[in-house]
Scaffold this motif. Sequence first.
Motif, PDB file in Angstrom:
ATOM      1  N   ALA A 157      47.924  35.365  43.162  1.00  0.00           N
ATOM      2  CA  ALA A 157      47.246  34.707  41.548  1.00  0.00           C
ATOM      3  C   ALA A 157      47.274  35.982  40.823  1.00  0.00           C
ATOM      4  O   ALA A 157      47.135  37.224  41.167  1.00  0.00           O
ATOM      5  CB  ALA A 157      45.986  34.683  41.942  1.00  0.00           C
ATOM      6  N   ALA A 158      46.813  35.817  39.589  1.00  0.00           N
ATOM      7  CA  ALA A 158      47.010  36.681  38.635  1.00  0.00           C
ATOM      8  C   ALA A 158      45.833  37.256  38.230  1.00  0.00           C
ATOM      9  O   ALA A 158      44.728  35.809  38.113  1.00  0.00           O
ATOM     10  CB  ALA A 158      48.082  35.792  36.929  1.00  0.00           C
ATOM     11  N   VAL A 159      45.251  38.074  38.376  1.00  0.00           N
ATOM     12  CA  VAL A 159      43.505  38.583  38.617  1.00  0.00           C
ATOM     13  C   VAL A 159      43.362  37.798  36.592  1.00  0.00           C
ATOM     14  O   VAL A 159      44.029  38.446  35.829  1.00  0.00           O
ATOM     15  CB  VAL A 159      43.360  40.109  38.387  1.00  0.00           C
ATOM     16  CG1 VAL A 159      41.677  39.923  38.116  1.00  0.00           C
ATOM     17  CG2 VAL A 159      43.434  40.278  39.755  1.00  0.00           C
ATOM     18  N   ASP A 160      42.161  37.260  36.548  1.00  0.00           N
ATOM     19  CA  ASP A 160      41.797  36.676  35.297  1.00  0.00           C
ATOM     20  C   ASP A 160      41.394  36.841  34.761  1.00  0.00           C
ATOM     21  O   ASP A 160      40.967  37.817  33.525  1.00  0.00           O
ATOM     22  CB  ASP A 160      42.164  35.030  35.178  1.00  0.00           C
ATOM     23  CG  ASP A 160      41.860  33.903  33.841  1.00  0.00           C
ATOM     24  OD1 ASP A 160      42.714  33.798  33.201  1.00  0.00           O
ATOM     25  OD2 ASP A 160      40.318  33.924  33.833  1.00  0.00           O
ATOM     26  N   ARG A 161      39.913  36.822  35.704  1.00  0.00           N
ATOM     27  CA  ARG A 161      38.337  37.535  35.203  1.00  0.00           C
ATOM     28  C   ARG A 161      37.748  38.584  36.414  1.00  0.00           C
ATOM     29  O   ARG A 161      38.126  38.311  37.461  1.00  0.00           O
ATOM     30  CB  ARG A 161      37.674  36.756  34.614  1.00  0.00           C
ATOM     31  CG  ARG A 161      38.287  35.705  33.874  1.00  0.00           C
ATOM     32  CD  ARG A 161      36.952  35.210  33.240  1.00  0.00           C
ATOM     33  NE  ARG A 161      37.390  34.389  32.012  1.00  0.00           N
ATOM     34  CZ  ARG A 161      37.708  33.102  31.558  1.00  0.00           C
ATOM     35  NH1 ARG A 161      37.448  32.228  32.760  1.00  0.00           N
ATOM     36  NH2 ARG A 161      37.734  32.699  30.979  1.00  0.00           N
ATOM     37  N   LEU A 162      37.062  39.736  35.543  1.00  0.00           N
ATOM     38  CA  LEU A 162      36.030  40.834  37.056  1.00  0.00           C
ATOM     39  C   LEU A 162      34.675  40.254  37.080  1.00  0.00           C
ATOM     40  O   LEU A 162      34.552  40.271  35.708  1.00  0.00           O
ATOM     41  CB  LEU A 162      36.733  41.230  37.459  1.00  0.00           C
ATOM     42  CG  LEU A 162      38.029  41.544  38.065  1.00  0.00           C
ATOM     43  CD1 LEU A 162      38.844  43.495  37.692  1.00  0.00           C
ATOM     44  CD2 LEU A 162      38.362  41.789  38.837  1.00  0.00           C
ATOM     45  N   ILE A 163      33.853  39.930  36.628  1.00  0.00           N
ATOM     46  CA  ILE A 163      32.515  39.697  36.557  1.00  0.00           C
ATOM     47  C   ILE A 163      31.905  40.335  37.487  1.00  0.00           C
ATOM     48  O   ILE A 163      31.509  39.806  39.101  1.00  0.00           O
ATOM     49  CB  ILE A 163      32.428  37.681  36.764  1.00  0.00           C
ATOM     50  CG1 ILE A 163      33.306  37.365  35.608  1.00  0.00           C
ATOM     51  CG2 ILE A 163      30.954  37.925  36.260  1.00  0.00           C
ATOM     52  CD1 ILE A 163      33.076  35.841  35.576  1.00  0.00           C
ATOM     53  N   PRO A 164      31.223  40.848  37.662  1.00  0.00           N
ATOM     54  CA  PRO A 164      29.717  42.277  38.248  1.00  0.00           C
ATOM     55  C   PRO A 164      29.218  40.996  38.414  1.00  0.00           C
ATOM     56  O   PRO A 164      28.263  40.600  37.369  1.00  0.00           O
ATOM     57  CB  PRO A 164      29.819  43.469  37.483  1.00  0.00           C
ATOM     58  CG  PRO A 164      30.641  43.558  36.270  1.00  0.00           C
ATOM     59  CD  PRO A 164      31.641  42.231  35.795  1.00  0.00           C
TER      60      PRO A 164
END
Length: 183
Positions: free
Chosen positions: A134-141
């Motif tokens: 998977a391509a990293v789409d979002r990183l949400i803390p």
Amino acid sequence: MTEAPRPETDLPIPDDPSGITAELYRASMRRYPAGVTVVTLDSGNGPVGFTATSFASLSLHPPLVSFNIAHTSSSLDAMLGARSVVIHFLGEHQHDLAKRFSRTAAERFSDRSLWSALDTGEPVLHGTPIWVRAAVDRLIPLGDHTFVVGLVTRVHDDTTDEPAAAPLLYYNGRYHRPTPLDE
């Protein structure tokens, strides 16, 4: 935004979560079974990987998946810099691999016979029945974790109608295999 009505119940629903201790919350969550995955990535300085029991399929169109990583994880910096990951759905025969990836980072990839790299650089663990890239789409803390959303770009499914291995589950601090119920 409109507040949803509270359900009718005789049970008290607390408005103040201050009585929920970390110990109580952790003990309760341990009693929810989860599939075991190992997430791997190429950090540019070598392979990185960690276990994740928070995996979920989010969407079919487009194909999105998610998992969480703790802010205390030794893999966090690499995850925050990653463009893609491979998520391995472990089978019951891979409980030793799950243990390996929950230990110190130096031990995870020390046995080169357990993995190889894709042409895109991410490590793939041998013998894993199903994995997705998977391509990293979002990183949400969020709280003490980061919620990772990935766009699936490749699916490897080495199972048939009858899987070769049952999935590996984690429940109450131990690894388990599912047992079918009588129908």
